[in-house]
Structures are given as structure tokens and as C-alpha cells.
Enzyme design. Structure first.
Site, PDB file in Angstrom:
ATOM      1  N   GLU A   1      -2.489   7.881   7.843  1.00  0.00           N
ATOM      2  CA  GLU A   1      -3.252   8.767   6.975  1.00  0.00           C
ATOM      3  C   GLU A   1      -4.208   9.600   7.820  1.00  0.00           C
ATOM      4  O   GLU A   1      -4.549   9.220   8.945  1.00  0.00           O
ATOM      5  CB  GLU A   1      -4.083   7.965   5.962  1.00  0.00           C
ATOM      6  CG  GLU A   1      -3.283   7.271   4.899  1.00  0.00           C
ATOM      7  CD  GLU A   1      -4.166   6.474   3.951  1.00  0.00           C
ATOM      8  OE1 GLU A   1      -5.344   6.232   4.300  1.00  0.00           O
ATOM      9  OE2 GLU A   1      -3.680   6.103   2.878  1.00  0.00           O
TER      10      GLU A   1
ATOM     11  N   LYS B   1       0.803  -1.223   0.000  1.00  0.00           N
ATOM     12  CA  LYS B   1       0.000   0.000   0.000  1.00  0.00           C
ATOM     13  C   LYS B   1       0.838   1.277   0.000  1.00  0.00           C
ATOM     14  O   LYS B   1       0.424   2.303  -0.550  1.00  0.00           O
ATOM     15  CB  LYS B   1      -0.974  -0.029   1.178  1.00  0.00           C
ATOM     16  CG  LYS B   1      -2.074  -1.070   0.995  1.00  0.00           C
ATOM     17  CD  LYS B   1      -3.063  -1.051   2.130  1.00  0.00           C
ATOM     18  CE  LYS B   1      -4.254  -1.972   1.839  1.00  0.00           C
ATOM     19  NZ  LYS B   1      -3.890  -3.352   1.601  1.00  0.00           N
TER      20      LYS B   1
ATOM     21  N   ARG C   1      -7.478  -7.900  -9.457  1.00  0.00           N
ATOM     22  CA  ARG C   1      -8.180  -9.167  -9.668  1.00  0.00           C
ATOM     23  C   ARG C   1      -9.654  -8.863  -9.951  1.00  0.00           C
ATOM     24  O   ARG C   1     -10.088  -7.728  -9.853  1.00  0.00           O
ATOM     25  CB  ARG C   1      -8.088 -10.040  -8.414  1.00  0.00           C
ATOM     26  CG  ARG C   1      -8.572  -9.298  -7.159  1.00  0.00           C
ATOM     27  CD  ARG C   1      -8.708 -10.182  -5.952  1.00  0.00           C
ATOM     28  NE  ARG C   1      -8.899  -9.427  -4.729  1.00  0.00           N
ATOM     29  CZ  ARG C   1     -10.020  -8.857  -4.334  1.00  0.00           C
ATOM     30  NH1 ARG C   1     -11.093  -8.925  -5.108  1.00  0.00           N
ATOM     31  NH2 ARG C   1     -10.106  -8.208  -3.189  1.00  0.00           N
TER      32      ARG C   1
ATOM     33  N   ASN D   1      -7.345  -3.255  -6.396  1.00  0.00           N
ATOM     34  CA  ASN D   1      -7.473  -4.710  -6.388  1.00  0.00           C
ATOM     35  C   ASN D   1      -7.144  -5.217  -7.781  1.00  0.00           C
ATOM     36  O   ASN D   1      -7.863  -4.939  -8.749  1.00  0.00           O
ATOM     37  CB  ASN D   1      -8.880  -5.135  -6.000  1.00  0.00           C
ATOM     38  CG  ASN D   1      -9.209  -4.803  -4.551  1.00  0.00           C
ATOM     39  OD1 ASN D   1     -10.260  -4.273  -4.257  1.00  0.00           O
ATOM     40  ND2 ASN D   1      -8.303  -5.101  -3.641  1.00  0.00           N
TER      41      ASN D   1
END
Length: 445
Positions: free
Chosen positions: A200, A116, A292, A290
Site C-alpha cells: 500500500e 486483509k 469482535r 475487527n
């Protein structure tokens, strides 16, 4: 085009892939654990190979056994579905080394979005909005305190290798930072064998809205509009819909353009999803990608009349995509039916389905692998079906879903059907007045 595809997954997504392959004239190979011997994906595939014991590590995550199954059946491609090996760059690499096409993005593309922190840095360079926060991993508690003061509380700590809410902590004041910092690192280490965390700004009253994208190996990228996934429990989605009731034409264009920038930044070639947080002022921030197919891909298929599994296969085979962006022409809502007890903190409820009656009628689609007499194993995710209602308007889609849920009978195990029935009648949900925190105050009756 591929002659035979092995599906390295189970349940409804394996069955979903088999259906598209059959329509395309492609043979299929199902793999299964001993616990899934009687699953429908095993029955409907052209061939089936047992790859191990019930535990995921010994079957659906057992790479040597899956590759061996592909080799003995002469499969020339592997579709990973979602979960398990769906975003495993090493598995994609091993497929290539064995002359088998991985139906998905390249290993490097998976890696670039899998971490990330790296993904966030990539998005910043691409000009995609990201949530304000520190640059990279937090090296120490002192650094965390300094950055938190700079961006202002509340803040959120996240595991860099995270998912499903693991290693995630919201902190509203400095006196709570140390305890949550330690908890986040410990949970990240236990869950992912990586204790790296980052910080964050915590977005209050957020919507979770994602954009479906597709890209080919020739550099063309398009988007297929949005899905609103804000109805979730402990970061697990329960309901998804398209279009989002929060969306405007201007916001859709801005988010769609940002999603295409994100996919283009890594030369993405497959279907995938860019996930955003959207605040109450309709400011949106990149959350993750993602790489996928997703559980909720059916929602997009119903509002755009587009087979995303077929598109994945065509892209993997080297076909070009149209490059056209798609707008929703209908409204679709998906409810995930889990074998869980909504009256008992959603406790898993594996066991034998004694009675099953599935609803039908205009505007109803059900993706499922279960049947009367099927034994739901306790080893895997508790989702046993997805029911999708599609209509011309959101109100009509909700009414269609409500009617279908009243016809859905599953006996022998507890399911989330009663939860969805109540949700469809909830006044705030029907008005589109909800955020990702909606279920924190939702009470089962």
C-alpha cells in the site's frame, strides 16, 4: 434469551462479560488455565472449569476442551471476548456444529474480514475508500518494484494474515525494497504460517481512527461514533479516546457512513469496529475490520451510555437493533495499564502484586482482574487494567485521568502508570497534536 454463557477468555474482559450477564440474569461459566486459577473471573463466575496448562495453545486456544466445558456445564452460548479465539471462524463454526451459539458474527463474516486482501477487495466493491496500492498479494519482487513505482514511495508492505505489526515494513526508496520484501515475507511466515504480503501507499502523518458499528441479522446497521487510537507503540495501542480531537462533524458523518457501508457489505451481525487511517488533510482510508469486541470498547460505552457487551448478546439472541447512529455526549480517555517497565523499553514485568490501591472519584472507571496478592503470569498479554476517565470536555477528562493516575498504586511489579502520568502532562498531547508516530520521539523522564 440464553440461559448460560461460557466465556472463552480470561482476565478483565472475562470479568467484564460476567458482569453484564449477571445484570441480564444469565448464568456464566469461566474457563481457566492452571496459571489463572486465582483470577477474579474464576471467582465471580457461577461455574468454573479448568481447561489446561498455562500455555495458550493448551488452554484458551484448546477448542476441544472449551467445547467439552460448554457441554458438561450445559452452556447454550459462548462469548469469545477479544484475542485468543475472538476472530476464529473455525471455532465459530464448531460452536454451531455442537448446538452452541457463538456470540459474534457468522463464520463467513469473520473469514471475509480476516484476510486483509479479501477485505480490501470487498471494501473497494462497497465504495469504501482504501489506501492506494496493488491489487491482491504480491507474486514476486519484480511485481513489488513495478507497483511501488506506480504508486510512489514511501510504500508499506503488510502480511495478509497479519496483526500487531508483524510482517510489516515501510520502504522509502527502491534500493531498500528487496531487503524489506524478504524480511516481511519471512516474518509473516514465521508469525502466521502464511508468507503472503501486499503493498500500500504509506500514509504519512496518519491518525488511527476507528468507528464502532453494530448490525443485526435483519440487515440493520448503525455506528456509535469514533475512537482515536493514534497513541501506540510498535502498532500496539496504549491510549484511546472519544471523540477524536482531530474530528469534525463532517468527517464523523463521512467516516460513519463509510463504516456502515463496510459492515453492510458483508451483512454484518454483531458489534465490530472499522479501522481507518486518516491523513493530515482528513482523507480517510479503510485499514481493517475487527469482527469482535475490542479492548477499548469502554471508551465508546462511556461517551454514548451504551453497554456493548449487552448489545452483542442481544444481537446473538436474535434481537433487533435500533438502527440509530450515536454521537458522543461526553469525552472519555482510556489508558491501558500494562505490567511493563516503561523505563526499560517496556520490558514485561510479571510477578506478584504486593500492594494495590485503585483510584476512584467522579468520572473514573477501572476494568481489571487483579488484586493485592495476585500473581501476574508470564504467559499472556501484559495488560492488567484499563482506567477510563470521562468528563464534559477533553481538557477535563485529561485532568481527571491525571489525578486518578496519581492515586493509582501498584507495587511488586513495574507498570506503565509512570508513562501515562507523563503523557497526560505532555503539551502536544494535551493540544491533540499527535499522530501514530508520536511515541517514536517521546522520552521517559
Amino acid at each position: 434469551m440464553f440461559k448460560k454463557i461460557l466465556i472463552a477468555n480470561r482476565g478483565e474482559i472475562a470479568l467484564r462479560i460476567i458482569r453484564t450477564c449477571r445484570e441480564m440474569g444469565i448464568k456464566t461459566v469461566a474457563v481457566y488455565s492452571t496459571a489463572d486459577r486465582e483470577s477474579l473471573h474464576v471467582k465471580f463466575a457461577d461455574e468454573a472449569v479448568c481447561i489446561g496448562k498455562p500455555a495458550g495453545a493448551e488452554s484458551y486456544l484448546n477448542v476441544p476442551n472449551i467445547i467439552a466445558a460448554a457441554e458438561i456445564t450445559n452452556a447454550d452460548a459462548i462469548h469469545p471476548g477479544y484475542g485468543f479465539l475472538g476472530e476464529n471462524a473455525k471455532f465459530a463454526e464448531i460452536c454451531g456444529q455442537n448446538g452452541i451459539k457463538f456470540i459474534g458474527p457468522t463464520p463467513d463474516q469473520i473469514r471475509s474480514m480476516g484476510d486483509k486482501v479479501t477485505a480490501k477487495e470487498t471494501m473497494i466493491k462497497a465504495g469504501v475508500p482504501v489506501v492506494p496500492g496493488g491489487e491482491g498479494l504480491l507474486p514476486s519482487l519484480e511485481a513489488a518494484k513495478r507497483i511501488a513505482k506506480e504508486i510512489g514511495y514511501p510504500i508499506i508492505l503488510k502480511a495478509t494474515a497479519g496483526g500487531g505489526g508483524k510482517g510489516m515494513r515501510v520502504v522509502f526508496a527502491e534500493e531498500d525494497l528487496e531487503r524489506n520484501y524478504d524480511m516481511a515475507k519471512n516474518e509473516a511466515a514465521a508469525s502466521f504460517k502464511n508468507d503472503g504480503i501486499y503493498m500500500e501507499k504509506f500514509v504519512e502523518e496518519p491518525r488511527h481512527i476507528e468507528i464502532q458499528v453494530a448490525g443485526d441479522r435483519y440487515g440493520t446497521v448503525c455506528h456509535l461514533s469514533e475512537r482515536d487510537c493514534s497513541i501506540q507503540r510498535r502498532h500496539q495501542k496504549l491510549v484511546e479516546e472519544s471523540p477524536s480531537p482531530f474530528m469534525t462533524p463532517e468527517l464523523r458523518k463521512a467516516m460513519g457512513d463509510a463504516a456502515k457501508k463496510a459492515a453492510s457489505a458483508i451483512g454484518y451481525e454483531s458489534v465490530g469496529t472499522i479501522e481507518f487511517l486518516v491523513d493530515k488533510h482528513r482523507n480517510f482510508y479503510f485499514m481493517e475490520m475487527n469482527t469482535r469486541i475490542q479492548v477499548e470498547h469502554c471508551v465508546t460505552e462511556e461517551v454514548t451510555n451504551f453497554d456493548l457487551i449487552k448489545e452483542q448478546i442481544l444481537i446473538a439472541a436474535g434481537e433487533k437493533i435500533s438502527g440509530l447512529d450515536y454521537e458522543p455526549t461526553m469525552h472519555a480517555i482510556e489508558c491501558r495499564i500494562n505490567a511493563e517497565d516503561p523505563y526499560n523499553d517496556f520490558r514485561p514485568s510479571p510477578g506478584k502484586i504486593t500492594t494495590l490501591h485503585t483510584p476512584g472519584g467522579h468520572g473514573i472507571r477501572i476494568d481489571s482482574h487483579v488484586y493485592a496478592g495476585y500473581i501476574i503470569p508470564p504467559y499472556y498479554d501484559s495488560m492488567i487494567a484499563k482506567i477510563i476517565a470521562v468528563a464534559r470536555t477533553r481538557e477535563e477528562a485529561i485532568n481527571t485521568m491525571s489525578r486518578a493516575l496519581s492515586e493509582y498504586v501498584i507495587e511488586g511489579v513495574k507498570t506503565t502508570i509512570p508513562f501515562h502520568q507523563q503523557l497526560m502532562k505532555d503539551e502536544n498531547f494535551r493540544k491533540g497534536n499527535f499522530t501514530t508516530k508520536f511515541l517514536e520521539t517521546f522520552q521517559m523522564k
